[in-house]
Design an enzyme around this catalytic site. Structure first.
Site, short mmCIF file in Angstrom:
data_model
loop_
_atom_site.label_atom_id
_atom_site.label_comp_id
_atom_site.label_asym_id
_atom_site.label_seq_id
_atom_site.Cartn_x
_atom_site.Cartn_y
_atom_site.Cartn_z
N ALA A 56 -43.04 70.68 8.96
CA ALA A 56 -41.69 70.63 8.57
C ALA A 56 -41.52 69.35 7.69
CB ALA A 56 -40.83 70.29 9.80
N ASN A 57 -40.40 68.75 7.42
CA ASN A 57 -40.15 67.75 6.40
C ASN A 57 -38.96 66.91 6.94
OD1 ASN A 57 -37.47 68.68 5.22
ND2 ASN A 57 -38.93 70.43 4.41
N ARG A 58 -38.79 65.70 6.36
CA ARG A 58 -37.48 64.96 6.73
C ARG A 58 -35.97 65.28 6.61
NH1 ARG A 58 -40.33 60.69 8.88
NH2 ARG A 58 -42.17 60.14 7.86
#
Ligand code: CTP
Length: 407
Positions: free
Chosen positions: A214-216
């Site tokens: 995932a990412n932020r």
């Protein structure tokens, strides 16, 4: 009185409480401000006021039954739930709030409330103890989380001897809250009649049943754009990856996890006049499809995890041979030479406009509330905005896009 709600249509759900008589006055106040009102009465409401009285004040028929032959033939309850600018529930009884929070669709009023994608404003009215009860407090939190706006209740004397909060807000207070909720007056509804598609949030690419890439991205900017487009009168579909944000009011939301699901949902949601791709889509996913078993350590170190590239949703839509939205907008997250990279990205992806934001550590954009953006057009023109809140970026972007579309 200025017609601050001119050309606005309000679906007014009248619940079953003593405050229902004030809903009749609310119809009057809304019409004074230029709105048209379509009354819907629950069975409880009809114990206090008659559909005839509501209809006479609204100047149109009042609806009461889920299975009403005349209105099913004419428009039907689902259409009723769409053909307005907002739904107002007054009085919202404890029972009606509980049914809304639980997603019940037992009668016409609750079916409309479940089927609608319009912004909803409720004016609770109930006994003081009922308002203070943990169950009502829970329901209220659920409704707020769903994006429902609440006006009142006010403190004061009620039908029962107790006093405290529980009294329905006054009709003019409800009309004021409705004006605030609907934002811009009708003349500023820059995207009325337009269809807008927005992607938002990260994607999750599963490695196994418990792990993912995932990412932020928080989804804040994309969600704010969807909300601003809806406030500007557009019919908005928001395709969102997993986020911890409430659904923006007045928006049809499609929840997805992976990039491939996001692409499918976007294609499903077309056609649109404007497509804004604000999601931070994972560029890669594990080549091996996640199975039902968790990958275990076996003492020999981590197993190699080959990745494959995800479809580029923005480029796929921008390069569609037919049915390409007239205005396709991409986002770029850059840490250096922001404008140059964004120019190259427009050419590579085939979109009309890139909103580039500086996500260098100093910027604090990822997950934050502010954003410094540059707008880069296909012809190379650049516009740089000062550091602004993401809601303000959204409002300005929506106005800018409406200008380009009209243009
Ligand atoms: N995008 C997309 N589908 C992908 C990847 C990106 O729709 N699989 C969209 C994003 O929603 C955004 C734009 O493309 O509008 C961002 O492009 P991307 O190439 O990912 O740029 P950056 O995130 O800035 O990353 P990089 O600089 O590594 O290219």
């Amino acid at each position: 009185m200025t017609e601050t709600l001119a050309h606005r249509r309000v679906l007014l759900v009248i619940g079953g409480g003593i405050a229902a008589y004030k809903a009749l006055d609310l119809i009057r106040r809304l019409r004074e401000r230029g709105a048209s009102v379509c009354p819907v009465l629950t069975a409880g409401a009809q114990e206090f006021v008659t559909p005839l009285a509501a209809a006479a004040l609204a100047g149109e028929r009042a609806h009461t039954d889920l299975f009403d032959r005349a209105s099913e033939a004419e428009i039907g309850h689902i259409k009723l739930a769409r053909q307005a600018d907002a739904v107002v529930v007054a009085p919202a009884t404890a029972n009606l709030m509980a049914r809304m929070a639980g997603g019940h669709a037992a009668d016409l009023a609750t079916t409309i409330l479940l089927a609608t994608t319009l912004p909803i404003l409720i004016a609770p009215a109930m006994n003081v103890q009922m308002w203070a009860h943990p169950a009502t407090r829970r329901n209220r939190a659920v409704l707020e989380g769903d994006g429902v706006r609440i006006v009142g209740p006010n403190a004061g004397r009620m039908a029962e001897p107790e006093s405290g909060p529980g009294r329905m807000a006054e009709p003019n207070e409800i009309a004021d809250a409705l004006e605030r909720m609907l934002g811009a007056p009708a003349g500023d509804r820059l995207l009325a009649g337009r269809r807008v598609l927005v992607t938002s949030g990260p994607t999750h690419e599963p490695i196994d049943p418990v792990r993912y890439i995932a990412n932020r991205s928080s989804g804040r900017q994309g969600h704010a754009i969807a909300a601003a487009a809806a406030a500007a009168g557009a019919a908005v579909t928001l395709v969102s990856g997993p986020v911890a944000l409430p659904d923006p009011p007045g928006v049809a939301i499609v929840r997805v996890e992976t990039a491939r699901q996001m692409l499918a949902a976007v294609e499903e949601a077309l056609p649109a006049d404007i497509a804004v791709f604000a999601a931070a889509v994972a560029d890669w996913r594990p080549e091996q499809e996640a199975g039902s078993k968790k990958i275990k350590k076996d003492g020999t170190g981590p197993a190699p995890m080959p990745l494959v590239e995800n479809p580029d949703i923005l480029a796929t839509i921008a390069r569609r041979p037919s049915g390409r939205p007239p205005l396709v907008v991409g986002f770029a997250a850059e840490t250096d030479t922001v404008v140059e990279h964004a120019r190259a990205k427009i050419a590579r992806k085939g979109c009309d406009l890139i909103v580039a934001n500086d996500v260098s550590a100093e910027g604090g954009v990822m997950g934050g509330v502010d954003n410094t953006v540059h707008l880069i057009r296909r012809d190379g023109a650049v516009e740089t905005w000062p550091r602004l809140g993401k809601d303000e970026v959204a409002r300005r972007l929506v106005a800018h896009l409406a200008g380009l579309l009209a243009g």
